[in-house]
Design an enzyme around this catalytic site. Structure first.
Site, PDB file in Angstrom:
ATOM      1  N   SER A  26       0.828  -1.210   0.000  1.00 14.51           N
ATOM      2  CA  SER A  26       0.000   0.000   0.000  1.00 14.51           C
ATOM      3  C   SER A  26       0.858   1.254   0.000  1.00 14.51           C
ATOM      4  O   SER A  26       0.585   2.216  -0.717  1.00 14.51           O
ATOM      5  CB  SER A  26      -0.888   0.033   1.232  1.00 14.51           C
ATOM      6  OG  SER A  26      -1.616  -1.153   1.315  1.00 14.51           O
ATOM      7  N   ARG A  30       1.551   3.966  -3.285  1.00 14.74           N
ATOM      8  CA  ARG A  30       1.199   5.377  -3.066  1.00 14.74           C
ATOM      9  C   ARG A  30       2.419   6.262  -3.273  1.00 14.74           C
ATOM     10  O   ARG A  30       2.361   7.293  -3.940  1.00 14.74           O
ATOM     11  CB  ARG A  30       0.636   5.568  -1.659  1.00 14.74           C
ATOM     12  CG  ARG A  30      -0.832   5.116  -1.524  1.00 14.74           C
ATOM     13  CD  ARG A  30      -1.203   5.069  -0.056  1.00 14.74           C
ATOM     14  NE  ARG A  30      -2.593   4.743   0.237  1.00 14.74           N
ATOM     15  CZ  ARG A  30      -3.136   3.537   0.171  1.00 14.74           C
ATOM     16  NH1 ARG A  30      -2.418   2.516  -0.260  1.00 14.74           N
ATOM     17  NH2 ARG A  30      -4.397   3.334   0.509  1.00 14.74           N
ATOM     18  N   ARG A 125     -14.109  -6.247 -10.812  1.00  8.39           N
ATOM     19  CA  ARG A 125     -14.085  -5.480  -9.562  1.00  8.39           C
ATOM     20  C   ARG A 125     -14.692  -4.096  -9.821  1.00  8.39           C
ATOM     21  O   ARG A 125     -14.255  -3.381 -10.735  1.00  8.39           O
ATOM     22  CB  ARG A 125     -12.651  -5.387  -9.028  1.00  8.39           C
ATOM     23  CG  ARG A 125     -12.093  -6.765  -8.674  1.00  8.39           C
ATOM     24  CD  ARG A 125     -10.627  -6.744  -8.330  1.00  8.39           C
ATOM     25  NE  ARG A 125     -10.372  -6.083  -7.048  1.00  8.39           N
ATOM     26  CZ  ARG A 125      -9.142  -5.907  -6.545  1.00  8.39           C
ATOM     27  NH1 ARG A 125      -8.095  -6.334  -7.209  1.00  8.39           N
ATOM     28  NH2 ARG A 125      -8.982  -5.301  -5.391  1.00  8.39           N
ATOM     29  N   SER A 172     -15.151   0.137  -1.392  1.00 10.01           N
ATOM     30  CA  SER A 172     -13.703   0.036  -1.326  1.00 10.01           C
ATOM     31  C   SER A 172     -13.156   1.387  -0.908  1.00 10.01           C
ATOM     32  O   SER A 172     -13.524   2.412  -1.483  1.00 10.01           O
ATOM     33  CB  SER A 172     -13.129  -0.353  -2.693  1.00 10.01           C
ATOM     34  OG  SER A 172     -11.733  -0.158  -2.690  1.00 10.01           O
ATOM     35  N   SER A 200     -12.387   0.128   5.989  1.00  9.51           N
ATOM     36  CA  SER A 200     -10.918   0.103   5.895  1.00  9.51           C
ATOM     37  C   SER A 200     -10.297   1.466   6.185  1.00  9.51           C
ATOM     38  O   SER A 200      -9.398   1.916   5.470  1.00  9.51           O
ATOM     39  CB  SER A 200     -10.496  -0.358   4.495  1.00  9.51           C
ATOM     40  OG  SER A 200     -11.248  -1.449   4.066  1.00  9.51           O
ATOM     41  N   ASP A 319      -7.518  -6.964   5.492  1.00  8.53           N
ATOM     42  CA  ASP A 319      -6.645  -7.957   4.855  1.00  8.53           C
ATOM     43  C   ASP A 319      -6.089  -8.946   5.871  1.00  8.53           C
ATOM     44  O   ASP A 319      -6.134 -10.167   5.663  1.00  8.53           O
ATOM     45  CB  ASP A 319      -5.495  -7.263   4.120  1.00  8.53           C
ATOM     46  CG  ASP A 319      -5.975  -6.624   2.824  1.00  8.53           C
ATOM     47  OD1 ASP A 319      -7.114  -6.936   2.405  1.00  8.53           O
ATOM     48  OD2 ASP A 319      -5.230  -5.819   2.246  1.00  8.53           O
ATOM     49  N   LYS A 346     -12.533  -8.417  -3.531  1.00  9.73           N
ATOM     50  CA  LYS A 346     -11.066  -8.358  -3.593  1.00  9.73           C
ATOM     51  C   LYS A 346     -10.556  -9.283  -4.699  1.00  9.73           C
ATOM     52  O   LYS A 346     -11.285  -9.595  -5.626  1.00  9.73           O
ATOM     53  CB  LYS A 346     -10.484  -8.725  -2.235  1.00  9.73           C
ATOM     54  CG  LYS A 346     -10.770  -7.682  -1.149  1.00  9.73           C
ATOM     55  CD  LYS A 346      -9.989  -6.398  -1.376  1.00  9.73           C
ATOM     56  CE  LYS A 346     -10.340  -5.299  -0.401  1.00  9.73           C
ATOM     57  NZ  LYS A 346      -9.727  -5.417   0.892  1.00  9.73           N
ATOM     58  N   GLU A 347      -9.308  -9.719  -4.574  1.00 14.09           N
ATOM     59  CA  GLU A 347      -8.679 -10.540  -5.615  1.00 14.09           C
ATOM     60  C   GLU A 347      -9.605 -11.673  -6.055  1.00 14.09           C
ATOM     61  O   GLU A 347      -9.608 -12.107  -7.191  1.00 14.09           O
ATOM     62  CB  GLU A 347      -7.358 -11.105  -5.108  1.00 14.09           C
ATOM     63  CG  GLU A 347      -6.178 -10.146  -5.201  1.00 14.09           C
ATOM     64  CD  GLU A 347      -6.167  -9.085  -4.105  1.00 14.09           C
ATOM     65  OE1 GLU A 347      -7.186  -8.888  -3.422  1.00 14.09           O
ATOM     66  OE2 GLU A 347      -5.113  -8.431  -3.972  1.00 14.09           O
ATOM     67  N   ARG A 350     -13.371 -13.474  -1.340  1.00 14.23           N
ATOM     68  CA  ARG A 350     -12.557 -14.084  -0.274  1.00 14.23           C
ATOM     69  C   ARG A 350     -13.395 -14.799   0.785  1.00 14.23           C
ATOM     70  O   ARG A 350     -12.904 -15.723   1.427  1.00 14.23           O
ATOM     71  CB  ARG A 350     -11.677 -13.026   0.391  1.00 14.23           C
ATOM     72  CG  ARG A 350     -10.514 -12.618  -0.481  1.00 14.23           C
ATOM     73  CD  ARG A 350      -9.685 -11.525   0.152  1.00 14.23           C
ATOM     74  NE  ARG A 350      -8.407 -11.413  -0.550  1.00 14.23           N
ATOM     75  CZ  ARG A 350      -7.540 -10.431  -0.354  1.00 14.23           C
ATOM     76  NH1 ARG A 350      -7.797  -9.475   0.510  1.00 14.23           N
ATOM     77  NH2 ARG A 350      -6.408 -10.404  -1.025  1.00 14.23           N
TER      78      ARG A 350
END
Ligand code: DC
Length: 664
Positions: A26, A30, A125, A172, A200, A319, A346-347, A350
């Protein structure tokens, strides 16, 4: 080099050691983007090297930003002051959300023509909430495929001058992050209102902290709205360090909590800006002993020895919470992880993936829209006889999470292990360094060398399990005889090997529900075994069956290829032999004791015949093309020609003790 289809993690006894963490994903992505948008040159140290950061690096380079690798995970980025040199480009961003969302925002407010796409999962997504906010600001974004999802086409923005936009916070947090990072490219002040509960939140903290390091302070009203004032411009901080990845830390802390510990991670700690360091608090709630300094954390098992289940709102550690779902397998009671709806986008989905794979490990799992509830099997952590194969859904965290399952004392197979490259390419190497596998003592050697007796006695003295691998080949030969399968019918034999039901109970052996008698030890059976043992498909079919014998607290295995093929990671390898003459004599005595001697020919003739047989079998076992009998490098020779059984056993035990001292 092609990627391996799976990795087998042996059953593990304990975890202990220190891991230096790779950089945070992350923070890395950034910083890369902010450095590119800045005025001035930024030197980034400890950048994560992974698929996701590679996507960002490639994207920035395609946009004409100069990014120079300095070696040792350091990079020099020459900022473009908010204007990318390349005005027309197509970017492929894999499955990297931390690259896709912010680049979408930045390019949408720029002056150029761009196309952004990713892997198939990225195109599933959602991104509509971000696109909506950007359109309000005047962005011209089109969906190239499905409404609301990548791929996207972006044309030059016709900026609206709108001073307030809103974005949903409950799908998200990356939408808000992306907008905030792009706003300093505008000349006027913009306030972003968050709709719905912001999930998050710690990731927004990272965004704000990183923007501040690059000279832009965001004004905020709690978690409801965020304002970037007119004239905000990114300025390089000169040199910047990337913290270790707190989400990656979770696997090692969990290993310490499950596998005694202590496991220490270096690179993140109490001074971290990453929310996932709070994972350590969750582990502490489960009873783990946690210690922490500014830049390190350490976990060990609860004093009581037993982890407890927990019921936790995981919004703050989305996560790392996945890791808790696997820790739940080792905890007493039912663990509930709540407020994790974001897992579904997510990927992979999950929640569903986690539930499916946890069930393979015997857990009872309840899956809700935004929660997961895990109860380990009532008999404790029990696995099937052979290692379960865990699917990973192209999700790095699934692979890393489930490696921990091997701490249950039974191995696991992780399919497509390469997916960890998304955030932690050498995860399994680091993992292997801190875990201690269930020890194996491999004793290989020729027929009638006495290795079976020696191995069995050594196992008894150590309190270890024992594998007589020769018995599997002998059993297969018997099964073939019973089923009328020819000894060279390779695929039929392999099929039979895969399906025969064998059970060892003390010195008793059972084949398909029937106790096997002395015929298993006859010369005829040995000769048949030696024939089926040359067939590669047979050997492959028996591999997992043999590995399943590796259970805590340890295994002594004897055979021909224990050290070379079945347990190449065995802690101690012994090549036990004796002269052919000594072996013929020993075999003769053995057969006499069992009343299976070749009496009619007289003792001399019998020994001569046995010697001949043994030499023929040695020849076949050592000359065959697959897994020939050999003393592999690393295996110590033990010639027992002049030793009693007891002396040979004592010698093996002495080597075990020496090995254990070396390992310490
Ligand atoms: O160790 P034993 O005599 O029970 O072995 C019987 C046969 O099986 C022998 O001819 C070689 C073969 N074998 C093998 O190929 N690989 C093993 N690991 C064990 C035995």
């Amino acid at each position: 080099m092609t990627a391996p289809e799976f990795i087998d993690i042996p059953p593990l006894l304990a975890a202990r050691g220190t891991v230096r963490l790779p950089g945070s994903k992350s923070i890395s992505n950034r910083i890369l983007l902010l450095a590119a948008l800045s005025q001035g040159v930024t030197e980034i140290r400890d950048l994560l090297h992974s698929d996701d950061t590679q996507c960002m690096l490639d994207g920035l380079r395609t946009l004409g930003v100069s990014v120079e690798a300095l070696g040792d995970n350091a990079y020099r980025v020459t900022g473009c002051g908010g204007k990318f040199p390349v005005r027309e480009a197509k970017l492929f961003l894999g499955n990297a959300g931390t690259a896709f969302r912010p680049l979408t925002a930045v390019l949408a407010l720029a002056d150029g023509h761009y196309e952004l796409s990713g892997v198939a999962r990225m195109h599933e997504r959602p991104i509509a909430d971000l696109v909506g906010g950007l359109r309000d600001l005047g962005a011209d974004i089109r969906y190239l495929d499905n409404e609301g999802f990548p791929p996207l086409e972006i044309h030059s923005a016709r900026l609206s001058g709108v001073a307030r936009v809103s974005v949903r916070g409950d799908v998200s947090s990356q939408f808000l992050t992306a907008l905030l990072m792009a706003l300093p490219l505008l000349d006027h002040e913009v306030t972003v209102d968050v709709e719905g509960e912001l999930i998050s939140k710690p990731y927004i903290e990272i965004t704000l902290a990183m923007m501040a390091r690059f000279g832009v302070t965001v004004r905020r009203d709690g978690w409801r709205s965020f304002t970037v004032t007119a004239g905000s411009r990114y300025v390089s901080p000169g040199v910047i360090y990337v913290e270790g990845d707190a989400s990656s830390a979770s696997y090692f802390l969990a290993a310490g909590a499950i596998g005694r510990g202590p496991v220490r991670i270096e690179g993140v700690g109490s001074a971290s800006i990453q929310g996932d360091v709070r994972f350590a608090d969750a582990l502490a709630l489960m009873g783990a002993q946690i210690e922490m300094g500014a830049n390190w954390m350490e976990a060990r098992a609860p004093q009581s020895g037993k982890l407890k289940a927990l019921d936790l709102d995981c919004n703050h550690i989305p996560d790392a919470a996945m890791t808790l779902a696997v820790v739940a397998l080792f905890a007493e009671g039912t663990t509930t992880l709540r407020n994790i709806a974001s897992w579904r986008v997510k990927e992979t989905d999950r929640i569903h993936a986690m539930a499916t794979e946890l069930r393979k490990l015997g857990a009872t799992v309840e899956e809700g829209a935004d929660y997961i509830r895990v109860t380990p099997s009532a008999t404790g952590y029990k696995l099937p006889a052979t290692s379960p194969a865990i699917d990973t859904y192209d999700d790095h965290r699934m692979a890393m999470c489930f490696s921990l399952a091997a701490l249950g004392g039974v191995g696991v197979r992780i399919n497509d292990p390469q997916c960890v490259a998304k955030t932690f390419p050498d995860y399994f190497e680091h993992f292997a360094k801190v875990v201690r596998a269930v020890p194996v003592i491999a004793i290989d050697g020729p027929s009638a060398s006495g290795k079976g007796t020696v191995a069995q006695l050594a196992a008894a003295q150590l309190g270890f399990h024992y594998l007589d691998s020769g018995a599997l080949y002998r059993l297969l030969a018997l099964a073939a005889q019973q089923h009328g399968v020819a000894l060279d019918a390779e695929s039929q034999l392999a099929e039979l090997a895969a399906h025969m039901d064998i059970r060892f109970e003390g010195t008793d052996i059972w084949l398909d529900g029937e106790r096997v008698g002395d015929e298993l030890r006859s010369e005829q059976c040995a000769a048949m075994a030696s024939r089926v043992a040359v067939l590669p498909m047979v050997r492959a079919a028996l591999l997992d069956k043999q590995r399943a014998f590796r259970r805590a607290p340890g295994l002594v295995a004897d055979g021909r290829d224990m050290a070379s093929v079945v347990f190449p990671d065995a802690g101690l390898k012994v090549f036990l032999t004796a002269s052919a003459e000594a072996r013929a004599e020993r075999r003769y005595k053995q057969l006499m004791e069992k009343g299976m001697g070749l009496m009619e020919k007289g003792m001399g003739a019998s020994i001569a015949a046995l010697l001949q047989d043994i030499r023929a079998r040695d020849e076949r076992d050592s000359k065959r093309s697959v897994a020939p009998l050999q003393q592999v490098p690393g295996a110590g020779l033990l010639d027992t020609t002049d030793l009693t059984i007891e002396q040979a056993v004592q010698e093996v035990l002495a080597r075990v003790r020496r090995q254990m001292t070396d390992d310490r």
